[in-house]
Write a protein that holds these residues in place. Structure first.
Motif, mmCIF file in Angstrom:
data_model
loop_
_atom_site.group_PDB
_atom_site.id
_atom_site.type_symbol
_atom_site.label_atom_id
_atom_site.label_comp_id
_atom_site.label_asym_id
_atom_site.label_seq_id
_atom_site.Cartn_x
_atom_site.Cartn_y
_atom_site.Cartn_z
ATOM 1 N N UNK A 84 0.828 -1.770 0.025
ATOM 2 C CA UNK A 84 0.459 0.037 -0.338
ATOM 3 C C UNK A 84 0.753 1.374 0.235
ATOM 4 N N UNK A 85 1.165 1.817 -1.345
ATOM 5 C CA UNK A 85 2.313 2.623 -1.543
ATOM 6 C C UNK A 85 2.270 4.311 -0.885
ATOM 7 N N UNK A 86 0.531 4.079 -1.040
ATOM 8 C CA UNK A 86 0.330 5.681 -1.191
ATOM 9 C C UNK A 86 0.243 5.750 0.696
ATOM 10 N N UNK A 87 0.210 4.242 1.789
ATOM 11 C CA UNK A 87 0.071 4.764 2.872
ATOM 12 C C UNK A 87 2.156 5.457 3.477
ATOM 13 N N UNK A 88 1.471 6.814 4.785
ATOM 14 C CA UNK A 88 2.833 7.081 4.995
ATOM 15 C C UNK A 88 2.901 6.376 6.031
ATOM 16 N N UNK A 89 3.430 5.441 6.738
ATOM 17 C CA UNK A 89 4.249 4.763 7.858
ATOM 18 C C UNK A 89 3.780 6.024 9.182
ATOM 19 N N UNK A 90 4.542 7.087 9.087
ATOM 20 C CA UNK A 90 4.804 8.011 10.321
ATOM 21 C C UNK A 90 3.212 8.188 10.674
ATOM 22 N N UNK A 91 2.946 8.332 9.857
ATOM 23 C CA UNK A 91 1.199 8.882 10.260
ATOM 24 C C UNK A 91 0.904 8.199 10.846
ATOM 25 N N UNK A 92 0.364 7.017 10.504
ATOM 26 C CA UNK A 92 0.424 5.659 11.516
ATOM 27 C C UNK A 92 0.775 5.426 12.877
ATOM 28 N N UNK A 93 2.324 5.703 12.724
ATOM 29 C CA UNK A 93 2.608 5.264 14.313
ATOM 30 C C UNK A 93 2.095 6.505 14.598
ATOM 31 N N UNK A 94 1.568 7.551 14.423
ATOM 32 C CA UNK A 94 1.587 8.707 15.131
ATOM 33 C C UNK A 94 0.289 8.538 15.686
#
Length: 544
Positions: free
Chosen positions: A294-304
């Protein structure tokens, strides 16, 4: 900014499927929103994998068959938030409404599917390869999108409406706030818990969203069952999408996941169980695994987002973003810590061991666990097919096969040098008396788990040794038995006076029975070592 990996897991498709469906989707379903709104859609690897599996065709399929032409009667997709479940579900729904999703025979090569033959003036066509299964649209598609509430159903219906408005399907679909008209007689209806009157109608496809929230209490289990009956009458099929569920709630998603039916396609990517979601470094690895593709996902935002939810409801964060099915209350033992101790090995005949036994009759499970003198715990096997010594009464017409359990215990006793057996007496008094007569009253001990002080101490002994790091005394390891791992995850600590606790289930539908013999076996080993009997062969042992 940490992005999700561009490529997800590599999938191999070695079965016949309606390849025309994903091609049709990418030609007719534009990106519904965002900076790229209106551009051509390209399915992510996991979306493509789920699509081709849902439309996998049986090699024996014949023209005229509807649902029976397909390998899977229905599908379940469990994925974390923000992976794109909603838009992808919308594309499948539109394909069921206007695309070539009904099996229409086998290609000899060169046949073409033309949109113009089915009311769509976009000019798109598809040429089949020899041996390909061919597809045709439903003549009168009757579809229901179902969710717990309006905002939930809108996760699918909103991108669906935009795809219709922005693409070629607008020529023969008319979208409204609650339903979409398909041609003259077909329609796509939205259904929530406040609009159950639409249930019971004949349908060709059902999209069931967030079935992890569908329970008996909110009456959505009945909805699922009613829809499937309606689909069976029309030759239609269904699809579930959901986040990880709370196992204590007994949801429709959990029932589907645990079903033994082979005609259900299941997709549930997970990170290794040895990774702990409460550990930030492990959590990043978990997110990278479950959001792969899912290349659109920002993992930093998910972690936050996950870190903030973790402050008050860690289980919710683990379900939503870690794609794990964990109960809301804290577990007795971290399942990741238990999984980290898995180190399967072969235990040779006549190895010195101890045993733990906990039995039931018609509801809970019955299990035997063993442990070697060096702290390796395992589930023994018995019989010609090496069956594990764990019995679920549901597999035996609702009652544990007592004669089989007795035969298994006899084989285990003969195969190994059993120093000590701790057995919980309730429901199995006669069998335990028999074992005392056969193996000796100082070798077979009636160990009552109802004693709070002793049981608390035994539970703490096992938990402490599982949590120990290497080099902190005798190492504990185990065989990775999946039943025991599941039961460990289901176990809760119920407080008792004097800072003690007893073990309980997270819910009445869950089982923890394989945990009890694990506790008893480890307690037996501790008592054997404490008494200095681990190294020399003896014919008896004085237990507590």
């Amino acid at each position: 900014m940490a992005k999700g990996p561009d490529a997800g897991p590599e999938f191999s498709v070695d079965f016949p499927t309606l390849w025309i469906v994903p091609d049709w989707i990418e030609a007719h379903c534009p990106i519904p929103d965002g900076f790229r709104q209106g551009e051509d859609m390209e399915l992510y690897p996991w979306q493509l994998w789920c699509t081709v599996n849902h439309y996998r065709v049986k090699p024996t399929a014949t023209v005229g068959q509807l649902a029976p032409a397909f390998h899977y009667r229905r599908s379940q997709i469990v994925a974390p938030q923000k992976t794109g479940k909603g838009p992808w579900s919308a594309t499948i729904t539109l394909a069921e409404a206007a695309g070539p999703v009904v099996f229409n025979g086998w290609s000899k090569g060169g046949e073409r599917y033309r949109c113009s033959d089915h009311g769509c003036g976009c000019g798109w066509w598809y040429e089949y390869e020899p041996g390909d299964p061919m597809g045709t649209p439903w003549p009168t598609p009757l579809i229901q999108l179902v969710a717990t509430a309006e905002d939930q159903v809108d996760n699918v219906y909103r991108p669906l409406r935009n795809m219709v408005k922005l693409g070629p399907l607008s020529e023969f679909m008319r979208v409204g706030e609650e339903f979409t008209r398909v041609g003259d007689e077909g329609r796509i209806d939205t259904v929530t818990s406040s609009a159950m009157s639409r249930l019971g109608n004949p349908i060709t496809f059902a999209n069931q969203d967030e079935t992890g929230l569908w329970t008996t209490a909110n009456k959505l289990r009945r909805v699922a069952e009613t829809q499937r009956r309606g689909l069976a009458g029309m030759g239609g099929r269904s699809m579930e999408t959901t986040n990880g569920w709370d196992p204590s709630e007994g949801s429709v998603a959990q029932t589907t996941s645990e079903s033994k039916r082979r005609d259900i396609f299941r997709y549930h990517p997970q990170a290794p169980k040895t990774l702990s979601y409460s550990n930030k470094r492990d959590r990043r690895k978990i997110h990278a695994a479950v959001y792969a593709g899912s290349s659109h996902v920002d993992l930093d935002a998910i972690e936050a987002e996950a870190a903030e939810i973790m402050e008050k409801d860690p289980a919710q964060a683990e379900r939503f973003f870690g794609n794990r099915c964990v109960s809301g209350s804290a577990t007795w033992m971290d399942p990741a810590k238990w999984a980290a101790k898995a180190d399967p090995r072969r235990v040779r005949p006549m190895t010195r061991i101890v045993l733990g036994f906990d039995g039931s009759d018609v509801d809970d499970w019955t299990a035997i666990r063993a442990e070697t003198m060096d702290g390796y715990q395992f589930t023994p096997v018995y019989g010609e097919n090496d069956e594990p010594t764990i019995w679920n009464p549901a597999d035996y017409d609702g009652q544990v096969p007592r004669s089989e359990v007795r035969a298994a215990m006899s084989q285990v006793m003969a195969r190994y040098d059993v120093v000590l057996l701790y057995a919980d007496p309730p429901f199995w008094m006669s069998e335990i008396d028999e074992w005392v007569d056969l193996y000796g009253e100082k070798r077979v001990i009636r160990w009552r788990t109802s004693r709070v002080i002793q049981m608390h101490s035994a539970c703490e002994r096992l938990k402490t040794d599982v949590l120990k790091k290497s080099g902190e005394g005798q190492a504990f390891s185990h065989d990775g038995c999946p039943f025991t791992a599941d039961h460990i995850a289901n176990t809760r600590a119920a407080a008792r006076p004097m800072d003690r606790y007893v073990l309980r289930k997270a819910s009445q539908t869950q089982k923890i029975d394989a945990v009890i013999p694990s506790v008893l076996a480890h307690e037996a080993l501790g008592d054997v070592i404490r008494s200095g009997l681990a190294e020399r062969r003896v014919s008896y042992y004085y237990g507590a």
